[in-house]
Design a protein around this motif. Sequence first.
Motif, PDB file in Angstrom:
ATOM      1  N   MET A   1       0.524  -0.987   0.034  1.00  0.00           N
ATOM      2  CA  MET A   1      -0.093  -0.051  -0.107  1.00  0.00           C
ATOM      3  C   MET A   1       0.820   1.442  -0.013  1.00  0.00           C
ATOM      4  N   THR A   2       0.552   1.896  -0.882  1.00  0.00           N
ATOM      5  CA  THR A   2       1.372   3.393  -1.120  1.00  0.00           C
ATOM      6  C   THR A   2       0.779   4.508   0.037  1.00  0.00           C
ATOM      7  N   ASP A   3       1.933   5.362   0.548  1.00  0.00           N
ATOM      8  CA  ASP A   3       1.566   6.099   1.472  1.00  0.00           C
ATOM      9  C   ASP A   3       0.281   7.082   0.982  1.00  0.00           C
ATOM     10  N   LYS A   4      -0.041   7.488  -0.255  1.00  0.00           N
ATOM     11  CA  LYS A   4      -1.196   8.209  -0.567  1.00  0.00           C
ATOM     12  C   LYS A   4      -2.364   7.354  -0.414  1.00  0.00           C
ATOM     13  N   THR A   5      -2.227   5.977  -1.017  1.00  0.00           N
ATOM     14  CA  THR A   5      -3.271   4.930  -0.661  1.00  0.00           C
ATOM     15  C   THR A   5      -3.851   4.839   0.709  1.00  0.00           C
ATOM     16  N   ALA A   6      -2.804   4.874   1.740  1.00  0.00           N
ATOM     17  CA  ALA A   6      -3.079   4.827   3.288  1.00  0.00           C
ATOM     18  C   ALA A   6      -3.848   6.035   3.714  1.00  0.00           C
ATOM     19  N   LEU A   7      -3.380   7.140   3.175  1.00  0.00           N
ATOM     20  CA  LEU A   7      -4.021   8.431   3.470  1.00  0.00           C
ATOM     21  C   LEU A   7      -5.518   8.711   2.894  1.00  0.00           C
ATOM     22  N   ARG A   8      -5.543   8.164   1.805  1.00  0.00           N
ATOM     23  CA  ARG A   8      -6.876   8.217   1.107  1.00  0.00           C
ATOM     24  C   ARG A   8      -7.807   7.508   2.285  1.00  0.00           C
ATOM     25  N   GLU A   9      -7.698   6.353   2.412  1.00  0.00           N
ATOM     26  CA  GLU A   9      -8.130   5.513   3.436  1.00  0.00           C
ATOM     27  C   GLU A   9      -8.550   6.048   4.534  1.00  0.00           C
ATOM     28  N   LYS A  10      -7.656   6.653   5.284  1.00  0.00           N
ATOM     29  CA  LYS A  10      -7.672   7.413   6.553  1.00  0.00           C
ATOM     30  C   LYS A  10      -8.452   8.621   6.258  1.00  0.00           C
ATOM     31  N   LEU A  11      -8.746   9.288   5.224  1.00  0.00           N
ATOM     32  CA  LEU A  11      -9.567  10.093   5.117  1.00  0.00           C
ATOM     33  C   LEU A  11     -10.909  10.003   4.887  1.00  0.00           C
ATOM     34  N   TYR A  12     -11.185   8.895   3.973  1.00  0.00           N
ATOM     35  CA  TYR A  12     -12.349   8.309   3.690  1.00  0.00           C
ATOM     36  C   TYR A  12     -13.178   7.876   5.183  1.00  0.00           C
ATOM     37  N   SER A  13     -11.985   7.489   6.086  1.00  0.00           N
ATOM     38  CA  SER A  13     -12.580   6.826   7.310  1.00  0.00           C
ATOM     39  C   SER A  13     -13.611   7.732   8.067  1.00  0.00           C
ATOM     40  N   LEU A  14     -13.218   9.204   7.897  1.00  0.00           N
ATOM     41  CA  LEU A  14     -13.822  10.285   8.712  1.00  0.00           C
ATOM     42  C   LEU A  14     -15.180  10.705   8.117  1.00  0.00           C
ATOM     43  N   LEU A  15     -15.737   9.879   7.118  1.00  0.00           N
ATOM     44  CA  LEU A  15     -16.919  10.200   6.511  1.00  0.00           C
ATOM     45  C   LEU A  15     -18.235   9.438   6.981  1.00  0.00           C
ATOM     46  N   GLY A  16     -18.043   8.950   8.177  1.00  0.00           N
ATOM     47  CA  GLY A  16     -19.312   8.317   8.577  1.00  0.00           C
ATOM     48  C   GLY A  16     -19.546   7.007   8.229  1.00  0.00           C
ATOM     49  N   ASP A  17     -20.493   6.283   8.382  1.00  0.00           N
ATOM     50  CA  ASP A  17     -20.880   5.215   8.209  1.00  0.00           C
ATOM     51  C   ASP A  17     -21.703   4.992   6.834  1.00  0.00           C
ATOM     52  N   LEU A  18     -20.750   4.581   5.767  1.00  0.00           N
ATOM     53  CA  LEU A  18     -21.203   4.755   4.514  1.00  0.00           C
ATOM     54  C   LEU A  18     -21.533   3.403   3.717  1.00  0.00           C
ATOM     55  N   PRO A  19     -22.405   3.356   2.957  1.00  0.00           N
ATOM     56  CA  PRO A  19     -22.979   2.022   2.495  1.00  0.00           C
ATOM     57  C   PRO A  19     -21.537   1.509   1.753  1.00  0.00           C
ATOM     58  N   PRO A  20     -21.703   0.270   1.546  1.00  0.00           N
ATOM     59  CA  PRO A  20     -20.813  -0.795   0.969  1.00  0.00           C
ATOM     60  C   PRO A  20     -20.057  -0.211  -0.538  1.00  0.00           C
ATOM     61  N   ARG A  21     -18.911  -0.213  -0.636  1.00  0.00           N
ATOM     62  CA  ARG A  21     -18.435  -0.032  -2.211  1.00  0.00           C
ATOM     63  C   ARG A  21     -18.543  -0.905  -2.911  1.00  0.00           C
ATOM     64  N   GLY A  22     -18.398  -0.746  -4.225  1.00  0.00           N
ATOM     65  CA  GLY A  22     -18.373  -2.037  -5.448  1.00  0.00           C
ATOM     66  C   GLY A  22     -19.816  -2.363  -5.708  1.00  0.00           C
ATOM     67  N   GLY A  23     -19.927  -3.336  -6.707  1.00  0.00           N
ATOM     68  CA  GLY A  23     -21.119  -3.607  -7.352  1.00  0.00           C
ATOM     69  C   GLY A  23     -21.551  -2.702  -8.443  1.00  0.00           C
ATOM     70  N   PRO A  24     -22.369  -3.147  -9.411  1.00  0.00           N
ATOM     71  CA  PRO A  24     -22.740  -2.280 -10.469  1.00  0.00           C
ATOM     72  C   PRO A  24     -23.736  -1.184  -9.888  1.00  0.00           C
ATOM     73  N   VAL A  25     -23.620  -0.196 -10.553  1.00  0.00           N
ATOM     74  CA  VAL A  25     -24.908   0.831 -10.587  1.00  0.00           C
ATOM     75  C   VAL A  25     -25.895   0.516 -11.487  1.00  0.00           C
ATOM     76  N   SER A  26     -27.202   0.520 -11.058  1.00  0.00           N
ATOM     77  CA  SER A  26     -28.160   0.416 -12.119  1.00  0.00           C
ATOM     78  C   SER A  26     -28.673   1.832 -12.366  1.00  0.00           C
ATOM     79  N   ALA A  27     -29.468   1.972 -13.812  1.00  0.00           N
ATOM     80  CA  ALA A  27     -29.642   3.069 -14.128  1.00  0.00           C
ATOM     81  C   ALA A  27     -30.929   2.890 -14.946  1.00  0.00           C
TER      82      ALA A  27
END
Length: 247
Positions: A1-27
């Motif tokens: 894991m790169t330093d920036k990847t770890a930092l992105r994950e740390k920043l994202y973790s501050l954004l509260g309880d979010l729905p799961p990532r992944g899976g298709p987006v239907s339109a």
Amino acid sequence: MTDKTALREKLYSLLGDLPPRGGPVSAEPVSEEDRGCCILQKLILNLNGIEPVPAYFITAKAGGKLPTILYHHAHGGKYDVGKKELISPRGELRPYSKELAQMGYNILCIDMWNFGERSGRTESSLFKEMLWKGQVLWGMMVYDSIRSVDYLCSRPDVDAARIGTIGMSMGSTMAWWLAALDERIKVCVDICCLTDFDALIQTKGLDGHGIYYYVPGLLKEWTTGKINALIAPRPHLALAGELDPLT
């Protein structure tokens, strides 16, 4: 894991309880309109599994797999506007759809939480409800934007290697947060909201932004500069007015 990847994950973790990532987006297609320079599609996207997300997708007539812009609308207290700002004049904002389509770009713009066809609640009541549930309004907005990129990458008429983002005011902030968190954004243009958090406190400007803007615990480790550093070395153009008190 790169330093920036770890930092992105740390920043994202501050954004509260979010729905799961992944899976298709239907339109679900709603309507289609030939606007001369482009085709305007109205869609209903399933981004978060909580409420449907109305969106405009503008297809340039150049054809083929095209570079695509994820456009973020502004706030300005105009909760009824939302995505309509992409195609209709709004006070000081000009609609960018025609120019971008003529340059050969597709464009996607969604109604953010509490705007456009998702309006009807006060911003403060939505923020409070989400806070009780362990969610952060800004985090839910960012999540919808990331899932919008997922949707773009699934479309056969989108060049997934050439996705950019642009916005003004609230849309500006979303543009640089999204680019910082998602490396699939290859270029970022933000207009009139590259706000230095500490300077905003020093100038007593906190009430100039809606409550949607505030992320619990953010300033313990993060500055505006540290977040924006996650965009580098990708191209990033930030435009600000010298007399803009919010910037």
